[in-house]
Design an enzyme around this catalytic site. Structure first.
Site, mmCIF file in Angstrom:
data_model
loop_
_atom_site.group_PDB
_atom_site.id
_atom_site.type_symbol
_atom_site.label_atom_id
_atom_site.label_comp_id
_atom_site.label_asym_id
_atom_site.label_seq_id
_atom_site.Cartn_x
_atom_site.Cartn_y
_atom_site.Cartn_z
ATOM 1 N N ARG A 1 28.244 41.907 41.314
ATOM 2 C CA ARG A 1 28.584 40.539 40.952
ATOM 3 C C ARG A 1 28.288 39.601 42.117
ATOM 4 O O ARG A 1 28.535 39.936 43.273
ATOM 5 C CB ARG A 1 30.082 40.454 40.591
ATOM 6 C CG ARG A 1 30.371 40.932 39.189
ATOM 7 C CD ARG A 1 31.852 41.129 38.937
ATOM 8 N NE ARG A 1 32.714 40.070 39.469
ATOM 9 C CZ ARG A 1 34.031 40.034 39.304
ATOM 10 N NH1 ARG A 1 34.641 41.004 38.616
ATOM 11 N NH2 ARG A 1 34.746 39.062 39.828
ATOM 12 N N ARG B 1 38.515 34.120 47.371
ATOM 13 C CA ARG B 1 39.272 34.490 46.168
ATOM 14 C C ARG B 1 40.663 35.029 46.530
ATOM 15 O O ARG B 1 41.638 34.756 45.834
ATOM 16 C CB ARG B 1 38.475 35.506 45.344
ATOM 17 C CG ARG B 1 37.304 34.836 44.611
ATOM 18 C CD ARG B 1 36.185 35.803 44.277
ATOM 19 N NE ARG B 1 36.635 36.916 43.476
ATOM 20 C CZ ARG B 1 36.037 38.109 43.428
ATOM 21 N NH1 ARG B 1 34.964 38.343 44.161
ATOM 22 N NH2 ARG B 1 36.510 39.053 42.666
HETATM 23 P P1 ADP Z 1 38.699 39.425 40.010
HETATM 24 O O1 ADP Z 1 37.984 40.676 40.272
HETATM 25 O O2 ADP Z 1 38.669 38.437 41.141
HETATM 26 O O3 ADP Z 1 40.089 39.597 39.523
HETATM 27 P P2 ADP Z 1 37.676 38.280 37.473
HETATM 28 O O4 ADP Z 1 36.510 38.986 36.896
HETATM 29 O O5 ADP Z 1 38.984 38.404 36.823
HETATM 30 O O6 ADP Z 1 37.751 38.693 38.998
HETATM 31 O O7 ADP Z 1 37.330 36.729 37.592
HETATM 32 C C1 ADP Z 1 36.099 36.310 38.132
HETATM 33 C C2 ADP Z 1 36.097 34.784 38.280
HETATM 34 O O8 ADP Z 1 36.234 34.172 36.991
HETATM 35 C C3 ADP Z 1 37.218 34.195 39.115
HETATM 36 O O9 ADP Z 1 36.949 34.228 40.514
HETATM 37 C C4 ADP Z 1 37.238 32.754 38.570
HETATM 38 O O10 ADP Z 1 36.139 32.010 39.057
HETATM 39 C C5 ADP Z 1 37.008 32.982 37.089
HETATM 40 N N1 ADP Z 1 38.293 33.207 36.393
HETATM 41 C C6 ADP Z 1 38.719 34.365 35.813
HETATM 42 N N2 ADP Z 1 39.944 34.207 35.277
HETATM 43 C C7 ADP Z 1 40.318 32.915 35.530
HETATM 44 C C8 ADP Z 1 41.479 32.145 35.256
HETATM 45 N N3 ADP Z 1 42.549 32.656 34.606
HETATM 46 N N4 ADP Z 1 41.493 30.851 35.674
HETATM 47 C C9 ADP Z 1 40.448 30.300 36.308
HETATM 48 N N5 ADP Z 1 39.326 30.982 36.626
HETATM 49 C C10 ADP Z 1 39.251 32.278 36.240
#
Ligand code: ADP
Ligand code: ADP
Ligand code: ZN
Length: 216
Positions: free
Chosen positions: A160, A171
Site C-alpha cells: 500500500r 497515521r
Molecule cells: P490502517 O491499517 O491504518 O488501520 P485502513 O486500511 O483501515 O488502515 O485505512 C487506510 C486509510 O483509509 C486511512 O489512513 C484513512 O486515510 C482512510 N480511512 C479508513 N477508515 C477511515 C475512517 N473511519 N475515517 C477517515 N478515514 C479513514
C-alpha cells in the site's frame, strides 16, 4: 453480534476481522478497503479520498459517515457486522450512534487490539496485500509460499502507498490524538474488551473469540 474492532494501524484489525466475520457469518466492513476499492476504480469518491489516504490523513467525517450509513442500511447488517477502522473520530462515533438508533441496532462489543507503537512500523511496512482478493500477508510474519503471489488466488501482492515508514508515523500520531479518546467513550458504556495484539496471530484470534463469547 455487532462488533467494532479498534486498534492502531498495523494492529491486526483486518487480519482478525476476516476470521471473526467468517466465523460468525456476518459482514466485514472495512472503511479502508471501501476507500481503496473506490480509488482503484477511479470513482468520484475514490478521487476525493485518495489525497487523504495517500497522505495518511483521515477522510473528512461527512464523507466517511455517508459511506458507512449506506453500507449499514444493507439488509446483511441486521444480524451483525464487524466494523474495522470505523469509527475513528468522536464525530464518527456520534454519527454511528445515530445510524444504529435509526436502524434499531445496538453494539455488542468494542474489541480493542492493543499493540505497542514500536512494533507497528514493521508490521505496516512489511504488509503486502493481494490485488485480486484483498488477502493480507507480511513479508516476515506471514509470508506467502511464493514471494509476491497470493496463496489463495495467485493474484499479485502489492505494498500500500500509505505503508511507507513516514506515512505510518503520521497515521500513528493521528490514531493517538483522534481515535484513542473513543476508547473512553465506549468504556463508559462497558463495551470495551482489550486483547493483546503483540502475540502470534492464532493466539490473538483465540483471545478475540473469548472476548466475543464474554460479550454475548
Ligand atoms: P490502517 O491499517 O491504518 O488501520 P485502513 O486500511 O483501515 O488502515 O485505512 C487506510 C486509510 O483509509 C486511512 O489512513 C484513512 O486515510 C482512510 N480511512 C479508513 N477508515 C477511515 C475512517 N473511519 N475515517 C477517515 N478515514 C479513514
Ligand atoms: P490493520 O488492519 O490493523 O492495519 P493488518 O491485519 O493488516 O492490520 O496487519 C498488519 C500487518 O501485520 C499485516 O502484514 C499482517 O500480516 C501482520 N500481522 C497481523 N497480525 C499479526 C500478529 N499477531 N503478529 C505478527 N504480524 C501480524
Ligand atoms: Zn488473492
Amino acid at each position: 453480534m455487532h462488533i467494532i474492532l479498534m486498534g492502531p494501524p498495523g494492529a491486526g484489525k483486518g487480519t482478525q476481522a476476516v476470521l471473526l466475520a467468517g466465523q460468525e457469518g456476518i459482514p466485514h466492513i472495512s472503511t479502508g478497503d471501501i476507500f481503496r476499492a473506490h480509488m482503484s476504480q477511479g470513482t468520484p469518491l475514490g478521487k476525493l479520498a485518495k489525497e487523504y489516504v495517500d497522505a495518511g490523513k483521515y477522510v473528512p467525517d461527512d464523507v466517511t459517515n455517508a459511506m458507512v450509513r449506506d453500507r449499514l442500511a444493507q439488509p446483511d447488517c441486521k444480524k451483525g457486522f464487524v466494523l474495522d477502522g470505523y469509527p475513528r473520530t468522536p464525530e464518527q462515533a456520534r454519527a454511528l450512534d445515530e445510524m444504529l438508533a435509526e436502524l434499531g441496532l445496538a453494539l455488542d462489543a468494542v474489541i480493542n487490539i492493543d499493540v505497542p507503537d514500536e512494533l507497528l512500523v514493521e508490521r505496516a511496512v512489511g504488509r503486502r496485500v493481494c490485488r485480486s482478493c484483498g488477502a493480507t500477508y507480511h513479508v516476515r510474519f506471514n509470508p506467502p509460499r511464493e514471494a509476491g503471489r497470493c496463496d489463495r488466488c495467485g493474484g499479485e501482492l502489492y505494498q500500500r502507498s500509505d505503508d511507507q515508514e513516514e506515512k505510518v508515523a503520521v497515521r500513528l500520531n493521528l490514531y493517538h490524538s483522534q481515535t484513542t479518546p473513543l476508547l473512553q467513550f465506549y468504556k463508559e458504556r462497558g463495551l470495551v474488551r482489550t486483547v493483546r495484539g503483540d502475540q502470534p496471530m492464532d493466539q490473538v484470534t483465540a483471545d478475540i473469540k473469548e472476548a466475543v463469547r464474554a460479550s454475548r
